[in-house]
Structures are given as structure tokens and as C-alpha cells.
Motif scaffolding. Structure first.
Motif, short mmCIF file in Angstrom:
data_model
loop_
_atom_site.label_atom_id
_atom_site.label_comp_id
_atom_site.label_asym_id
_atom_site.label_seq_id
_atom_site.Cartn_x
_atom_site.Cartn_y
_atom_site.Cartn_z
N GLU A 271 0.82 -1.23 0.00
CA GLU A 271 0.00 0.00 0.00
C GLU A 271 0.84 1.27 0.00
OE1 GLU A 271 0.86 -0.48 4.44
OE2 GLU A 271 0.56 -1.80 2.71
N PHE A 272 2.15 1.12 0.16
CA PHE A 272 3.04 2.29 0.32
C PHE A 272 3.90 2.51 -0.92
CE2 PHE A 272 4.38 -1.52 2.65
CZ PHE A 272 5.41 -1.96 1.83
N PHE A 273 4.44 3.73 -1.01
CA PHE A 273 5.46 4.04 -2.00
C PHE A 273 6.81 3.60 -1.42
CE2 PHE A 273 2.17 7.28 -2.85
CZ PHE A 273 1.95 7.04 -4.20
N PHE A 274 7.55 2.81 -2.18
CA PHE A 274 8.82 2.23 -1.73
C PHE A 274 9.97 2.95 -2.42
CE2 PHE A 274 11.53 -1.91 -2.04
CZ PHE A 274 12.37 -1.46 -1.03
N ILE A 275 10.82 3.61 -1.62
CA ILE A 275 11.99 4.32 -2.13
C ILE A 275 13.25 3.60 -1.62
CG2 ILE A 275 13.24 6.53 -2.20
CD1 ILE A 275 10.58 7.88 -1.38
N GLY A 276 14.19 3.36 -2.49
CA GLY A 276 15.43 2.68 -2.11
C GLY A 276 16.61 3.62 -2.04
#
Length: 353
Positions: A271-276
Motif C-alpha cells: 500500500e506504500f510508495f517504496f523508495i530505495g
């Protein structure tokens, strides 16, 4: 990506281009009065050639830590690949090690062999300072990569990634996501850090917090891993158990991100935006397939850039794109955000985790 003008300390981030694509030309008359008239000199020095043109043959020694995860393996690979581009460079690679004593021995060997320059990514900056000083005192210029010596005099040039700037870039992008998706003041933002005792982790977290503060956000949930796949999976699992709903997650390191992503998949949470962070090939493939929003580059090309600088210093040349005739003493590389929009530009620099 738009930059927030209110961010704190962010004006100190400096990017220096290393590609040599032009010549600095002095202004001279095309029509001298007679054959004996010297061209006018306005005080500028004309660069004789592009930096990539062959020069004096030089031997460069390179030493880095053991390639025990993807980013460090890429460091070594970019050093070798860059040296191979130049017919005037002989590269001598020391065996990678996490033992400062073994690395000191390797540098001492380079000194005894009389190499023309040394590029060094130290296992421990403080521990390698003295032997780097010995090289400098022997007339061998040292290019310090990524982990700084405790005495700046131990290096002729230092080239660094921007850990604070990496956090800033991640935070600014998170702020952009909040605005674009109308998440508002109640956005739930999480952070999966690396090893908390390391200054680089502290700098990344501080940059992230500062950028979020500038847009009225903060980190709601934070866990720390250890830059490994296993620790990333464990930390991410703990995070998901602690927070039933998350809007944005920033993970500091794409190598540990393999475990982080596994934890997301195992929990069925997306459900979230994933930033690496760092810029692995894995992360870029996830971005391409829509499984990840972005990653922030921490350049694995640093040692390659170090080879370029060492070559020029040993050949007594400067950067041909600069008016200044000497190679700068300190270069801090940028920390750009890679998204689906600019992915093709950064894919060649992605490293395998």
C-alpha cells in the motif's frame, strides 16, 4: 525533480562533472599584424587536449575493501573498467580486504614499487591515514575514495558520495509524493536505516529528517538493519508488524533492500510508495516493473572517478572543462533520484546485489 528552496544546509551540496568534453580556449587574434607577432594572451591557459587523450604512461595502485556485497563489488568493477579505457594506464589491484592491517601492507607494497599514484577506498579511514601520509611523503599522490582519512593532508584529492544529500533527496522525493497524492499532514512515513553506529547512516537519516521537516512531515516509524539481505528482511518484517498502514518507506540500502522487498512480498503489503538507496540493478528492475517507486543514487562509480583523477594528477594535468588548471582537492558527487522517468539514464550504473 523540483527542489525545496527552504531546506537546511542543502546549499552546501556540490556536484562536479568529470566528463571531459570540451577545450578551454584562450582568446587570441586570428590575424596577427606580421609573422613575428605573438598571439595576444589574456591570461587564460589553453587546455592542450581533452582529458581522455593519451598522455604519459602511469602506474596506478588501487586498494579497496572486500567485495562482500553488491555496492563494494561494483566499486572494484568500475575501477577496473575505467582503467581499461586508457592505453596510458597500468592498474595494479590489491586483493580486497576488510582487515586494515592487510590493506596497510598493500599500500606499503605500492610505495615500495614506486607506483605513480594510489587510489584508496580504506576499510577504516583513520587506520589508513598514516600509510597514506607515507605515500604522499614519498611523492606518490593518493586519491581518497568514499571513507575519509582523519587528516586531509593524507590525500591529494578526495572523492565522496553525499550521504547527507542522499537523505535529502529521499526526503524531498517523499515530500513530492505527499503533495502529488494528497496524503496531507497525516502521511505515515517510515525509514529502514543501515547500521546506526556508522556516521554515514546518521548523515542519511539527518538529511531525510531535515527534508521532511521542510514540508511539514516527519518519520513516524524507524528501524535499522545492517546492510545485509537477512537483516533487511528482519528489520522490514518488524516494521510491518509495528505499523498497520504506511504511506511511504525509505530504505537506505538496495543490497539490504533485497531482504526488505522479500518481507513486503511475504506480508502481502504494497500500500506504500517504496523508495530505495544506492542504485542497484535490482532496484531499477523493480522500478521498471512498477514494484518500486524510486531509488536514490549513492555512486558505485566513485573508484572509477578516482582512477580518472589519479591519472590526471600523475600526468600533471587538470580537468580540461575547468579554468582552474589543477585537479580539485575535494569532489562530492550528487545523489539523484532515479524514477521510471529517468531510468534509462542510470541503468548502466546499476550494480547487482
Amino acid at each position: 525533480m523540483p527542489r525545496n528552496s527552504t531546506r537546511r544546509r542543502m546549499f552546501t551540496r556540490v556536484g562536479v562533472g568529470l566528463a571531459a568534453v570540451g577545450l578551454l580556449a584562450a582568446c587570441t587574434s586570428n590575424t596577427p599584424e606580421d609573422d613575428n607577432t605573438e598571439p595576444a594572451d589574456d591570461g587564460q591557459q589553453n587546455a592542450a587536449s581533452s582529458n581522455d587523450d593519451p598522455g604519459e604512461n602511469v602506474v596506478i595502485g588501487f586498494s579497496g575493501p572486500q567485495a562482500d556485497h553488491g555496492w563494494l563489488a561494483a566499486i572494484n568493477s568500475f575501477a577496473e573498467q575505467t582503467a581499461e579505457q586508457y592505453s596510458d594506464v597500468e592498474l595494479r589491484m590489491a586483493e580486497g580486504t576488510n582487515d586494515p592491517s592487510a590493506q596497510i601492507s598493500a599500500i606499503e607494497t605500492f610505495i615500495n614499487d614506486g607506483v605513480d599514484a594510489i587510489v584508496l577506498l580504506p576499510t577504516d579511514g583513520a587506520a589508513l591515514t598514516q600509510v597514506a601520509m607515507q605515500a604522499m611523503e614519498a611523492g606518490i599522490p593518493v586519491v581518497n575514495v568514499d571513507r575519509e582519512f582523519s587528516d586531509p593532508a593524507a590525500a591529494r584529492a578526495t572523492i565522496l558520495g553525499d550521504n547527507y544529500g542522499m537523505g535529502v533527496s529521499a526526503g524531498e522525493y517523499a515530500c513530492q509524493l505527499v503533495a502529488e497524492n494528497d496524503l496531507g499532514d497525516g502521511a505515515v512515513i517510515a525509514e529502514i536505516a543501515g547500521i546506526d553506529s556508522l556516521p554515514l547512516t546518521q548523515e542519511r537519516s539527518q538529511g531525510f529528517a531535515d527534508a521532511l521537516e521542510a514540508c511539514g512531515q516527519n518519520v513516524d516509524n524507524r528501524v535499522a538493519a545492517e546492510f545485509t539481505v537477512e537483516s533487511g528482511e528482519e528489520a522490514a518484517s518488524n516494521l510491518l508488524q509495528a505499523a498497520n498502514e504506511i504511506d511511504i518507506i525509505w530504505n537506505h540500502d538496495d543490497d539490504q533492500g533485497v531482504g526488505v522487498k522479500a518481507a513486503f512480498d511475504n506480508a502481502g503489503r504494497d500500500e506504500f510508495f517504496f523508495i530505495g538507496g544506492a542504485g542497484s540493478a535490482n532496484a531499477m528492475r523493480w522500478i521498471e516493473s512498477g514494484e518500486m517507486e524510486a531509488t536514490v543514487i549513492y555512486p558505485a562509480t566513485q573508484a572509477g572517478d578516482g582512477i580518472k583523477l589519479a591519472r590526471l594528477i600523475a600526468q600533471d594535468r587538470g580537468l580540461s572543462d575547468l579554468v582552474q588548471v589543477e585537479v580539485p582537492r575535494r569532489i562530492v558527487l550528487d545523489a539523484p533520484v532515479v524514477t521510471a522517468d529517468n531510468l534509462e539514464e542510470y541503468l548502466p550504473m546499476g550494480f547487482e546485489s
